[in-house]
Design a protein around this motif. Structure first.
Motif, short mmCIF file in Angstrom:
data_model
loop_
_atom_site.label_atom_id
_atom_site.label_comp_id
_atom_site.label_asym_id
_atom_site.label_seq_id
_atom_site.Cartn_x
_atom_site.Cartn_y
_atom_site.Cartn_z
N ARG A 42 -21.15 -73.00 28.08
CA ARG A 42 -21.99 -73.37 26.95
C ARG A 42 -21.46 -74.64 26.31
N GLU A 43 -22.38 -75.53 25.91
CA GLU A 43 -21.97 -76.79 25.31
C GLU A 43 -22.76 -77.06 24.04
N ALA A 58 -24.26 -84.33 20.31
CA ALA A 58 -23.51 -84.58 21.53
C ALA A 58 -23.95 -85.94 22.06
N ASP A 59 -23.03 -86.64 22.69
CA ASP A 59 -23.35 -87.97 23.22
C ASP A 59 -24.50 -87.92 24.22
N SER A 60 -24.60 -86.84 24.96
CA SER A 60 -25.60 -86.73 26.02
C SER A 60 -27.02 -86.65 25.49
N ASN A 81 -37.00 -85.32 22.95
CA ASN A 81 -37.86 -86.32 23.59
C ASN A 81 -37.18 -86.89 24.82
N ASN A 82 -37.98 -87.51 25.68
CA ASN A 82 -37.45 -88.12 26.90
C ASN A 82 -36.53 -87.15 27.65
N LEU A 83 -37.03 -85.96 27.87
CA LEU A 83 -36.22 -84.93 28.51
C LEU A 83 -35.89 -85.28 29.95
N LYS A 84 -34.71 -84.85 30.37
CA LYS A 84 -34.22 -85.11 31.72
C LYS A 84 -33.96 -83.78 32.42
N PRO A 85 -33.97 -83.77 33.75
CA PRO A 85 -33.68 -82.51 34.45
C PRO A 85 -32.34 -81.90 34.05
N GLU A 86 -31.37 -82.73 33.72
CA GLU A 86 -30.06 -82.21 33.31
C GLU A 86 -30.08 -81.54 31.94
N ASP A 87 -31.19 -81.62 31.22
CA ASP A 87 -31.33 -80.90 29.96
C ASP A 87 -31.74 -79.44 30.18
#
Length: 125
Positions: A42-43, A58-60, A81-87
């Motif tokens: 968990r982060e 978080a920076d990410s 916003n601007n969601l990425k697969p890593e989200d």
């Protein structure tokens, strides 16, 4: 015992947006969001201070996510916003039951009194 109930998760394409909400059944102080992707720890994602409304990210997610709270309704929202697969992850709401004097950045690592059940966010590429 205060309960936190999250809502707003779902499936979205990369570049899209989602808004998560977390409603508390009673009084809370600092509130925030964490996430846990499958197979990972968990982060921390974001936090907002009770009262002044200062925020920490978080920076990410900085520049893409915005956390806000409604002190009257004891709720917190996370606009993504601007969601990425890593989200892609299960997102959890967390809250404290007392006012903290330490810096909000401490929300990342300190123990929290209340946790929500989590809401799934899936971002497809």
């Amino acid at each position: 015992q205060v309960q936190l109930v999250e809502s707003g998760g779902g499936l979205v394409q990369a570049g899209g947006s989602l808004r998560l909400s977390c409603a508390a059944s009673g009084r809370t102080y600092d509130m925030g969001w964490f996430r846990q992707a499958q197979g990972k720890e968990r982060e921390f994602v974001a936090a907002v201070r009770w009262g002044l409304g200062s925020t920490n990210y978080a920076d990410s997610v900085k520049g893409r996510f915005t956390i806000s709270r409604d002190n009257v309704r004891n709720s917190v929202a996370l606009q993504m916003n601007n969601l990425k697969p890593e989200d892609t992850a299960v997102y959890y709401c967390a809250a404290d039951n007392s006012q903290r004097v330490s810096a909000l950045e401490g929300f990342r690592t300190r123990k929290h009194d209340y946790w929500g059940q989590g809401t799934q966010v899936t971002v497809s590429s």
